[in-house]
Write a protein that holds these residues in place. Structure first.
Motif, PDB file in Angstrom:
ATOM      1  N   MET A 105      -5.827  12.829 -16.709  1.00  0.00           N
ATOM      2  CA  MET A 105      -5.301  11.897 -15.704  1.00  0.00           C
ATOM      3  C   MET A 105      -4.462  12.664 -14.686  1.00  0.00           C
ATOM      4  N   THR A 106      -4.694  12.378 -13.416  1.00  0.00           N
ATOM      5  CA  THR A 106      -3.861  12.973 -12.375  1.00  0.00           C
ATOM      6  C   THR A 106      -3.392  11.871 -11.433  1.00  0.00           C
ATOM      7  N   VAL A 107      -2.249  12.087 -10.862  1.00  0.00           N
ATOM      8  CA  VAL A 107      -1.692  11.130  -9.902  1.00  0.00           C
ATOM      9  C   VAL A 107      -2.629  11.016  -8.699  1.00  0.00           C
ATOM     10  N   GLU A 108      -3.158  12.135  -8.239  1.00  0.00           N
ATOM     11  CA  GLU A 108      -4.023  12.129  -7.065  1.00  0.00           C
ATOM     12  C   GLU A 108      -5.284  11.313  -7.315  1.00  0.00           C
ATOM     13  N   THR A 150       0.830  -1.209   0.000  1.00  0.00           N
ATOM     14  CA  THR A 150       0.000   0.000   0.000  1.00  0.00           C
ATOM     15  C   THR A 150       0.862   1.256   0.000  1.00  0.00           C
ATOM     16  N   ALA A 151       2.038   1.186   0.590  1.00  0.00           N
ATOM     17  CA  ALA A 151       2.937   2.347   0.614  1.00  0.00           C
ATOM     18  C   ALA A 151       3.432   2.716  -0.785  1.00  0.00           C
ATOM     19  N   ASP A 152       3.269   1.809  -1.762  1.00  0.00           N
ATOM     20  CA  ASP A 152       3.714   2.054  -3.139  1.00  0.00           C
ATOM     21  C   ASP A 152       2.658   2.730  -4.001  1.00  0.00           C
ATOM     22  N   ILE A 153       1.462   2.921  -3.480  1.00  0.00           N
ATOM     23  CA  ILE A 153       0.355   3.406  -4.306  1.00  0.00           C
ATOM     24  C   ILE A 153       0.682   4.729  -4.987  1.00  0.00           C
ATOM     25  N   GLU A 154       1.212   5.699  -4.261  1.00  0.00           N
ATOM     26  CA  GLU A 154       1.530   7.006  -4.880  1.00  0.00           C
ATOM     27  C   GLU A 154       2.551   6.840  -6.005  1.00  0.00           C
ATOM     28  N   ALA A 155       3.592   6.057  -5.765  1.00  0.00           N
ATOM     29  CA  ALA A 155       4.626   5.848  -6.785  1.00  0.00           C
ATOM     30  C   ALA A 155       4.050   5.128  -7.993  1.00  0.00           C
ATOM     31  N   VAL A 156       3.208   4.130  -7.759  1.00  0.00           N
ATOM     32  CA  VAL A 156       2.591   3.394  -8.873  1.00  0.00           C
ATOM     33  C   VAL A 156       1.673   4.314  -9.666  1.00  0.00           C
ATOM     34  N   SER A 157       0.914   5.143  -8.995  1.00  0.00           N
ATOM     35  CA  SER A 157       0.039   6.087  -9.708  1.00  0.00           C
ATOM     36  C   SER A 157       0.851   7.072 -10.539  1.00  0.00           C
ATOM     37  N   ARG A 158       1.962   7.516 -10.004  1.00  0.00           N
ATOM     38  CA  ARG A 158       2.849   8.417 -10.763  1.00  0.00           C
ATOM     39  C   ARG A 158       3.381   7.698 -12.008  1.00  0.00           C
TER      40      ARG A 158
END
Length: 171
Positions: free
Chosen positions: A39-42, A9-17
């Motif tokens: 598309m946005t990372v957020e 779960t800690a990888d979610i921001e990096a994966v979205s980026r």
């Protein structure tokens, strides 16, 4: 050699980026710009968090590690359109690499690890869909022994219909 591990779960921001930047770079000139610009990372991270917490989720996510952060992401699982009585087949739902790592081993290493994990789950083959006009991705998939079988499907991107081609590889 690329280090590939289960996504946390800690990888979610990096994966979205990776996913958003990957879409915007890999499909530029193919997918309507209005679609990729929206598309946005957020937004992607929020959707990914909801999806991540769904009970009974059968797909698996792996990340390829870069110098300090994930540099690639792959999602796979049982084929969405399973045929009754057919042998079990896995499907690559998504594979994205940070645009600054394209051409390095992250994508190939992630794909090979996903194939190994599919084999361990008794999948007999791996399938995926790729935009027909994305020649670079099609060449990558073909180098990884996926072969187009001639099956097309159309998907709408901001009301523009694009054709995807079905690829398969025996595991």
């Amino acid at each position: 050699m690329v280090d590939v591990r289960e996504m946390h779960t800690a990888d979610i921001e990096a994966v979205s980026r990776i996913r958003v930047r990957g879409w915007q770079a890999a499909d530029a000139g193919i997918v309507p710009r209005t679609y990729s610009d929206a598309m946005t990372v957020e937004r992607d991270a929020n959707q990914r968090r909801q999806w991540w917490s769904e009970p009974g989720r059968q797909s698996r996510d792996l990340v390829a590690l870069g110098d300090w952060d994930p540099g690639g992401w792959i999602c796979f699982g049982p084929r969405r359109r399973e045929l009754p009585g057919a042998e079990p087949v896995g499907e690559i739902f998504a594979l994205h690499v940070s645009p600054d790592l394209v051409g390095q081993a992250s994508a190939a290493g992630s794909l090979e690890e996903a194939h190994e994990r599919m084999k361990s789950q008794s999948f007999q083959a791996s399938t995926l869909w790729v935009l027909a006009d994305n020649q670079r991705t099609r060449r990558f998939d073909e180098r990884a022994d996926h072969q187009a079988d001639g099956t097309p499907q159309d998907d709408a991107y901001d009301e523009i219909t694009l054709t995807e081609l079905h690829y398969q590889r025996v595991l």
